[in-house]
Design an enzyme around this catalytic site. Structure first.
Site, PDB file in Angstrom:
ATOM      1  N   HIS A 166       0.799  -1.225   0.000  1.00 15.61           N
ATOM      2  CA  HIS A 166       0.000   0.000   0.000  1.00 15.61           C
ATOM      3  C   HIS A 166       0.832   1.275   0.000  1.00 15.61           C
ATOM      4  O   HIS A 166       0.306   2.347  -0.259  1.00 15.61           O
ATOM      5  CB  HIS A 166      -0.914   0.018   1.238  1.00 15.61           C
ATOM      6  CG  HIS A 166      -2.017  -0.993   1.158  1.00 15.61           C
ATOM      7  ND1 HIS A 166      -3.323  -0.645   0.920  1.00 15.61           N
ATOM      8  CD2 HIS A 166      -2.005  -2.340   1.249  1.00 15.61           C
ATOM      9  CE1 HIS A 166      -4.076  -1.738   0.885  1.00 15.61           C
ATOM     10  NE2 HIS A 166      -3.297  -2.782   1.090  1.00 15.61           N
ATOM     11  N   ASP A 378       3.125   9.616  -0.584  1.00 16.29           N
ATOM     12  CA  ASP A 378       1.953   8.822  -0.167  1.00 16.29           C
ATOM     13  C   ASP A 378       1.725   7.742  -1.213  1.00 16.29           C
ATOM     14  O   ASP A 378       1.750   8.028  -2.416  1.00 16.29           O
ATOM     15  CB  ASP A 378       0.717   9.744  -0.089  1.00 16.29           C
ATOM     16  CG  ASP A 378      -0.276   9.316   0.977  1.00 16.29           C
ATOM     17  OD1 ASP A 378      -0.279   8.123   1.334  1.00 16.29           O
ATOM     18  OD2 ASP A 378      -1.059  10.177   1.446  1.00 16.29           O
TER      19      ASP A 378
HETATM   20  C1  GDG Z   1      -2.332   3.829   3.573  1.00 16.83           C
HETATM   21  C2  GDG Z   1      -1.332   4.538   2.644  1.00 16.83           C
HETATM   22  C3  GDG Z   1      -3.019   4.418   0.811  1.00 16.83           C
HETATM   23  C4  GDG Z   1      -9.362   9.539   8.007  1.00 16.83           C
HETATM   24  N1  GDG Z   1      -9.817  10.285   9.018  1.00 16.83           N
HETATM   25  C5  GDG Z   1     -11.020   9.798   9.354  1.00 16.83           C
HETATM   26  C6  GDG Z   1     -11.308   8.732   8.528  1.00 16.83           C
HETATM   27  N2  GDG Z   1     -10.264   8.583   7.721  1.00 16.83           N
HETATM   28  C7  GDG Z   1     -10.146   7.581   6.660  1.00 16.83           C
HETATM   29  C8  GDG Z   1     -10.278   8.255   5.319  1.00 16.83           C
HETATM   30  C9  GDG Z   1      -9.518   7.321   4.415  1.00 16.83           C
HETATM   31  C10 GDG Z   1      -8.478   6.720   5.347  1.00 16.83           C
HETATM   32  O1  GDG Z   1      -8.860   6.998   6.681  1.00 16.83           O
HETATM   33  C11 GDG Z   1      -7.092   7.301   5.122  1.00 16.83           C
HETATM   34  O2  GDG Z   1      -6.598   6.735   3.939  1.00 16.83           O
HETATM   35  P1  GDG Z   1      -5.349   7.322   3.164  1.00 16.83           P
HETATM   36  O3  GDG Z   1      -5.254   6.608   1.886  1.00 16.83           O
HETATM   37  O4  GDG Z   1      -5.546   8.783   2.980  1.00 16.83           O
HETATM   38  O5  GDG Z   1      -4.083   7.133   4.095  1.00 16.83           O
HETATM   39  P2  GDG Z   1      -3.367   5.996   5.040  1.00 16.83           P
HETATM   40  O6  GDG Z   1      -4.159   5.740   6.273  1.00 16.83           O
HETATM   41  O7  GDG Z   1      -1.993   6.521   5.261  1.00 16.83           O
HETATM   42  O8  GDG Z   1      -3.330   4.650   4.166  1.00 16.83           O
HETATM   43  C12 GDG Z   1      -2.079   5.338   1.583  1.00 16.83           C
HETATM   44  C13 GDG Z   1      -3.871   3.593   1.759  1.00 16.83           C
HETATM   45  O9  GDG Z   1      -3.088   2.903   2.724  1.00 16.83           O
HETATM   46  C14 GDG Z   1      -4.670   2.560   0.986  1.00 16.83           C
HETATM   47  O10 GDG Z   1      -3.841   1.772   0.210  1.00 16.83           O
HETATM   48  O11 GDG Z   1      -3.871   5.211   0.018  1.00 16.83           O
HETATM   49  O12 GDG Z   1      -1.164   5.920   0.682  1.00 16.83           O
HETATM   50  O13 GDG Z   1      -0.476   5.404   3.386  1.00 16.83           O
HETATM   51  O14 GDG Z   1     -10.350   6.289   3.960  1.00 16.83           O
HETATM   52  O15 GDG Z   1     -11.627   8.390   5.022  1.00 16.83           O
HETATM   53  N3  GDG Z   1     -12.456   8.043   8.592  1.00 16.83           N
HETATM   54  C15 GDG Z   1     -13.370   8.437   9.532  1.00 16.83           C
HETATM   55  N4  GDG Z   1     -13.133   9.459  10.395  1.00 16.83           N
HETATM   56  C16 GDG Z   1     -11.987  10.159  10.334  1.00 16.83           C
HETATM   57  O16 GDG Z   1     -11.785  11.083  11.130  1.00 16.83           O
HETATM   58  N5  GDG Z   1     -14.540   7.785   9.617  1.00 16.83           N
END
Ligand code: GDG
Length: 509
Positions: A166, A378
Site C-alpha cells: 500500500h 503517499d
Molecule cells: C495507507 C497509505 C493508501 C481519516 N480520518 C477519518 C477517517 N479517515 C479515513 C479516510 C480514508 C483513510 O482513513 C485514510 O486513507 P489514506 O489513503 O488517505 O491514508 P493511510 O491511512 O496513510 O493509508 C495510503 C492507503 O493505505 C490505501 O492503500 O492510500 O497511501 O499510506 O479512507 O476516510 N475516517 C473516519 N473518520 C476520520 O476522522 N470515519
C-alpha cells in the site's frame, strides 16, 4: 465473486478492541479498511489480523460475536506487548515506513526489531496455514507482512498467494540501505502476485529484482512483469487502490450528512473553507500545508479574514517519537499562525485532533470548497478520491500533491502542487479559491469520472484475475489435466484495467 473464498491477511483487523470498562469491538478506519470492508461485506470471506488489544481468551468471544453478525468472519492474531513494540512500532513503523517514504534520516535500524518482524510474520503465516481451505485465494496486505509469503511456503502452503503493497516502493538505491534487504526481497518473491499502487513503484521493484535475480528472464505480459523464481512464477503489477464511489457519492446526500452540513454552515461564517484530513503522520505534509496557508495570508492580504483551513488529524502511532514530535509541532504552528492572523470571529486554522464519524467526514468533504492534500510522499491517498466522490454540489476543487499515487489518476482534474514549494502551493490555493464555476465543474466531472470508473471493485478484480492466473499456472506446473492447453504461461490479465471485470463478481454489484 470467484467461486473461491477470499482470505485477507493484514496487520490489523477491520475492527479493534476498545476498553471502556468493558471490552468490545469497534470498526477501525484507514485506507485498507475503507477499501476492503465493502467487498467482504458483499462477498463474505475471512480476515486474519491483529485486533489491537487483549489476550486470546478475551478477544475470541468478541470475534465469535462479530462473525455471527457479519457476512464475513474475522480471526484475531493476538500479539504480546513486546511483539507489538518491536514488530509494529519498531520495524514496521520506524524502519520500513520512513525508509519507503524517503525519510532515510529518521529511519532506525535495530536487529532486534528485524528479528521480531520476521518472527511475527511467521506467526501470521501459522494462523493462515491453520485456517486455510483448499480453494482459498490468499491476499496479504502491506509492509508489515512482507515475509508472510515466505513463511507460508516454508509451512508447505501451495495456494496462490497475492501481496499488495500500500505504500511507495523505494528506488533500489534507497532500498539497499536496509541491512535485511535480501531477506525482505526473498519474502516478496515468495508471492505469486505482487501488486503496487503505481507504475513508478512497480518499476522500482522490477529494477531491484533485475539486480538481484541475474539469471531470471523477465517478460512483460499485458499489465504485468513476469519472472520465474525457485520453481514458481512471480507476476508484478500496478493496481491503484480506490474507494466505493457510490457509497461516498450517495452517502454524501444522506439525511445525517445534511444535518451535519447545517451544523458546519452555522459554525463557520467565513467565505472560503479549505479542508485538510490526515492520520497524524510526518509523510502527510501537514506542517507544509499550514505554512503554505500562512504564506497565502502574508502574500495576499485581501484574503485575510476570508479563508479558513479546517484541519482534522486522526491520532496515530503516538507512541513513536517522530509522531509525538509532529503533534507538538502542529500545536505550535497552529498557535503561531492563529496568533498572527486571527481576529475576533476569525481563525485561519481550525485544528481538531480526533476521529470523525462517517457522516461528519462526508459533511466536511461537501462543505469545504477546496481540499488541500499535500503529502510529501503517499502510496495512494484515498482522502483525495473520497473528496471527489463526495463533492456532489459540483463546485469543489482538489489541490493535490504530485507525490501521491492518486496524482497519477487525478492529475488532470486536480491542481497539482509540490508541497515543498510553499510559494507555489500558496499561489495554487489562491487559484483554487478564485476559480470560475465552469472550470470547477469541468475539473470535478473529470475527477468523479476517474474515481467512478476506477473504483475499489475494479481494484479487487485485478487481484482476482491475477490470482486466478496464479492458480492456473501452479496447476499447469503440477501437470493437472484441467490446465491443459493453457501453454504454461497464462495471458489472461487484461491489457487495460477497464477491459475486464470477472463476470460473477460484476453481476453481484
Ligand atoms: C495507507 C497509505 C493508501 C481519516 N480520518 C477519518 C477517517 N479517515 C479515513 C479516510 C480514508 C483513510 O482513513 C485514510 O486513507 P489514506 O489513503 O488517505 O491514508 P493511510 O491511512 O496513510 O493509508 C495510503 C492507503 O493505505 C490505501 O492503500 O492510500 O497511501 O499510506 O479512507 O476516510 N475516517 C473516519 N473518520 C476520520 O476522522 N470515519
Amino acid at each position: 465473486m470467484l467461486g473461491k473464498r477470499l482470505l485477507v491477511v493484514s496487520n490489523r483487523l477491520p475492527v479493534a478492541v476498545i476498553d471502556n470498562g468493558r471490552k468490545r469491538l469497534k470498526p477501525s478506519s484507514g485506507g485498507l479498511v475503507t477499501a476492503l470492508n465493502p467487498i467482504l461485506e458483499l462477498e463474505g470471506g475471512l480476515w486474519i489480523g491483529w485486533p489491537g488489544l487483549g489476550k486470546s481468551d478475551e478477544v475470541m468471544p468478541l470475534a465469535d460475536e462479530h462473525n455471527r453478525e457479519h457476512s464475513y468472519s474475522i480471526h484475531p492474531v493476538p500479539l504480546t506487548a513486546d511483539q507489538v513494540d518491536k514488530f509494529y512500532l519498531g520495524f514496521a513503523n520506524q524502519t520500513i515506513w520512513p525508509l519507503f517514504h524517503d525519510f532515510l534520516g529518521i529511519t532506525s535500524f535495530e536487529r532486534e526489531h528485524w528479528e521480531m518482524y520476521d518472527e511475527v510474520n511467521r506467526i501470521y503465516a501459522e494462523h493462515v496455514a491453520e485456517h486455510i481451505q483448499p480453494d482459498d485465494f490468499v491476499w496479504v496486505h502491506d509492509y508489515q507482512l512482507m515475509r508472510v509469503g515466505y513463511h507460508l511456503r516454508k509451512l508447505g502452503v501451495k495456494h496462490p498467494v497475492a501481496y499488495f503493497h500500500h505504500i511507495p516502493f523505494p528506488s533500489p538505491d534507497l532500498y539497499r540501505r536496509l541491512p535485511w534487504a535480501r531477506e525482505l526481497f526473498e519474502g516478496l518473491v515468495s508471492y505469486d502476485s505482487v501488486g503496487f499502487q503505481t507504475l513508478h513503484d512497480r518499476r522500482n521493484f522490477v529494477a531491484l529484482a533485475r539486480d538481484r535475480l541475474t539469471s531470471a528472464r523477465f517478460r512483460i505480459r499485458r499489465r504485468q512483469t513476469i519472472f520465474d523464481h525457485q520453481g514458481h512464477m512471480v507476476q508484478v503489477g500496478n493496481y491503484p487502490i480506490s474507494i466505493d464511489f457510490d457509497e461516498f457519492s450517495d452517502g454524501a446526500r444522506s439525511k445525517e450528512v445534511r444535518r451535519e452540513l447545517k451544523t458546519i454552515s452555522e459554525a463557520y461564517r467565513v467565505e472560503h473553507l479549505v479542508l485538510g484530513l490526515d492520520r497524524l503522520d510526518y509523510t502527510k505534509g501537514i506542517p507544509q500545508r499550514f505554512l503554505a496557508l500562512e504564506r497565502l495570508l502574508e502574500k495576499y492580504p485581501e484574503l485575510r479574514g476570508r479563508v479558513s483551513l479546517i484541519q482534522v488529524v486522526v491520532p496515530s502511532r503516538t507512541k513513536v517519537r517522530a509522531y509525538a514530535d509532529l503533534k507538538e509541532h502542529l500545536d505550535s504552528l497552529t498557535g503561531r499562525i492563529n496568533g498572527r492572523f486571527g481576529t475576533h470571529g476569525y481563525m485561519p486554522i481550525h485544528y481538531f485532533f480526533k476521529h470523525l464519524t462517517r457522516p461528519q467526514l462526508l459533511a466536511l468533504y461537501r462543505a469545504c470548497e477546496v481540499a488541500l492534500i499535500t503529502p510529501l510522499r503517499d502510496g495512494m491517498n484515498l482522502v483525495a478520491k473520497e473528496y471527489a466522490a463526495s463533492s456532489v454540489d459540483h463546485r469543489n476543487v482538489l489541490v493535490l500533491s504530485e507525490f501521491t499515487g492518486s496524482a497519477d489518476q487525478l492529475g488532470k482534474g486536480a491542481l497539482l502542487v509540490n508541497p515543498y514549494d510553499l510559494e507555489g502551493t500558496a499561489d495554487t490555493l489562491r487559484r483554487a479559491l478564485l476559480m470560475e464555476d465552469e472550470e470547477r465543474r469541468r475539473r470535478l466531472r473529470d475527477l468523479r469520472a476517474q474515481v467512478r470508473t476506477n473504483d475499489v471493485h475494479r481494484w479487487v478484480s485485478w487481484f482476482v484475475s491475477a490470482l486466478s492466473d496464479a492458480r492456473r499456472n501452479r496447476e499447469d506446473r503440477q501437470g493437472r489435466p484441467e490446465a491443459a492447453g493453457d501453454g504454461g504461461l497464462r495471458d489472461s490479465v487484461p491489457l487495460e484495467p477497464s477491459a475486464h471485470v470477472p463476470e460473477t463478481y460484476a453481476s453481484k454489484r
